[in-house]
Design a protein around this motif. Structure first.
Motif, PDB file in Angstrom:
ATOM      1  N   ALA A 157     -28.103  35.595  58.569  1.00 35.71           N
ATOM      2  CA  ALA A 157     -29.560  35.385  57.910  1.00 35.71           C
ATOM      3  C   ALA A 157     -30.112  33.994  57.915  1.00 35.71           C
ATOM      4  N   VAL A 158     -31.085  33.434  58.493  1.00 32.38           N
ATOM      5  CA  VAL A 158     -31.704  32.441  58.561  1.00 32.38           C
ATOM      6  C   VAL A 158     -32.834  32.204  57.851  1.00 32.38           C
ATOM      7  N   LYS A 159     -33.138  31.511  56.758  1.00 35.54           N
ATOM      8  CA  LYS A 159     -34.326  31.180  56.121  1.00 35.54           C
ATOM      9  C   LYS A 159     -34.381  29.628  55.733  1.00 35.54           C
ATOM     10  N   GLY A 160     -35.698  29.207  55.672  1.00 37.69           N
ATOM     11  CA  GLY A 160     -35.501  27.899  55.451  1.00 37.69           C
ATOM     12  C   GLY A 160     -35.060  26.806  55.886  1.00 37.69           C
ATOM     13  N   GLY A 161     -34.627  27.253  57.291  1.00 36.71           N
ATOM     14  CA  GLY A 161     -33.850  25.996  57.954  1.00 36.71           C
ATOM     15  C   GLY A 161     -32.296  26.009  57.768  1.00 36.71           C
ATOM     16  N   GLN A 162     -32.013  27.023  57.017  1.00 35.48           N
ATOM     17  CA  GLN A 162     -30.429  27.088  56.670  1.00 35.48           C
ATOM     18  C   GLN A 162     -29.843  28.578  56.823  1.00 35.48           C
ATOM     19  N   VAL A 163     -28.615  28.786  56.877  1.00 31.72           N
ATOM     20  CA  VAL A 163     -28.066  30.088  57.168  1.00 31.72           C
ATOM     21  C   VAL A 163     -27.816  30.631  55.677  1.00 31.72           C
ATOM     22  N   ARG A 164     -28.382  31.581  55.371  1.00 32.04           N
ATOM     23  CA  ARG A 164     -28.372  32.020  53.787  1.00 32.04           C
ATOM     24  C   ARG A 164     -27.533  32.940  53.482  1.00 32.04           C
ATOM     25  N   GLY A 165     -26.990  33.766  54.638  1.00 24.01           N
ATOM     26  CA  GLY A 165     -26.078  34.759  54.443  1.00 24.01           C
ATOM     27  C   GLY A 165     -25.392  35.127  55.803  1.00 24.01           C
ATOM     28  N   ARG A 166     -24.195  35.796  55.614  1.00 20.03           N
ATOM     29  CA  ARG A 166     -23.305  36.235  56.683  1.00 20.03           C
ATOM     30  C   ARG A 166     -22.725  37.546  56.185  1.00 20.03           C
ATOM     31  N   GLN A 167     -22.856  38.447  57.245  1.00 22.49           N
ATOM     32  CA  GLN A 167     -22.252  39.658  56.916  1.00 22.49           C
ATOM     33  C   GLN A 167     -21.387  40.019  58.456  1.00 22.49           C
ATOM     34  N   THR A 168     -20.256  40.641  58.280  1.00 27.83           N
ATOM     35  CA  THR A 168     -19.530  41.131  59.393  1.00 27.83           C
ATOM     36  C   THR A 168     -19.082  42.538  59.660  1.00 27.83           C
ATOM     37  N   GLY A 169     -19.311  43.206  60.619  1.00 26.95           N
ATOM     38  CA  GLY A 169     -19.080  44.556  60.895  1.00 26.95           C
ATOM     39  C   GLY A 169     -20.335  45.170  61.240  1.00 26.95           C
ATOM     40  N   VAL A 170     -20.201  46.418  61.410  1.00 28.79           N
ATOM     41  CA  VAL A 170     -21.335  47.143  61.866  1.00 28.79           C
ATOM     42  C   VAL A 170     -22.139  47.825  60.610  1.00 28.79           C
ATOM     43  N   PHE A 171     -23.334  47.823  60.688  1.00 29.27           N
ATOM     44  CA  PHE A 171     -24.290  48.200  59.647  1.00 29.27           C
ATOM     45  C   PHE A 171     -25.516  49.036  60.331  1.00 29.27           C
ATOM     46  N   ASN A 172     -26.145  49.929  59.705  1.00 28.92           N
ATOM     47  CA  ASN A 172     -27.229  50.657  60.236  1.00 28.92           C
ATOM     48  C   ASN A 172     -28.581  49.762  59.859  1.00 28.92           C
TER      49      ASN A 172
END
Length: 99
Positions: free
Chosen positions: A73-88
């Motif tokens: 997830a990218v917000k404000g010029g930075q990567v703010r979060g990561r998640q690995t796997g399959v999601f709905n």
């Protein structure tokens, strides 16, 4: 949009959205691409980009991503979060909103 190493930093700096790290033949990655299409339909303002982990391994290292599929997830010029796997789609939108 498919990102290469030259475009990755610029995209992060100028967009708000999700980047998927994937492999072309990964079945879970294909599922997540479909999920992102549904997310885009519900959140038309979100920017989406993709990084092929086999073609761009240097971006994987730069972003701290080890497995695919991984969403950043990218917000404000930075990567703010990561998640690995399959999601709905609902889980994906919740992840982006919380980031």
């Amino acid at each position: 949009m498919n990102l290469d190493s030259a475009a990755f930093k610029d995209w992060i700096a100028s967009h708000e959205g999700l980047v998927i790290f994937h492999k072309k033949l990964c079945p879970h990655c294909k599922v997540m691409r479909t999920v992102l299409t549904k997310v885009k339909a519900q959140m038309p303002d979100i920017a989406l980009a993709a990084v092929d982990s086999e073609e761009q391994p240097e971006i994987m290292k730069m972003a701290g991503v080890e497995h695919v599929p991984t969403l950043c997830a990218v917000k404000g010029g930075q990567v703010r979060g990561r998640q690995t796997g399959v999601f709905n789609p609902r889980e994906t939108m919740a992840f982006y909103s919380k980031a």
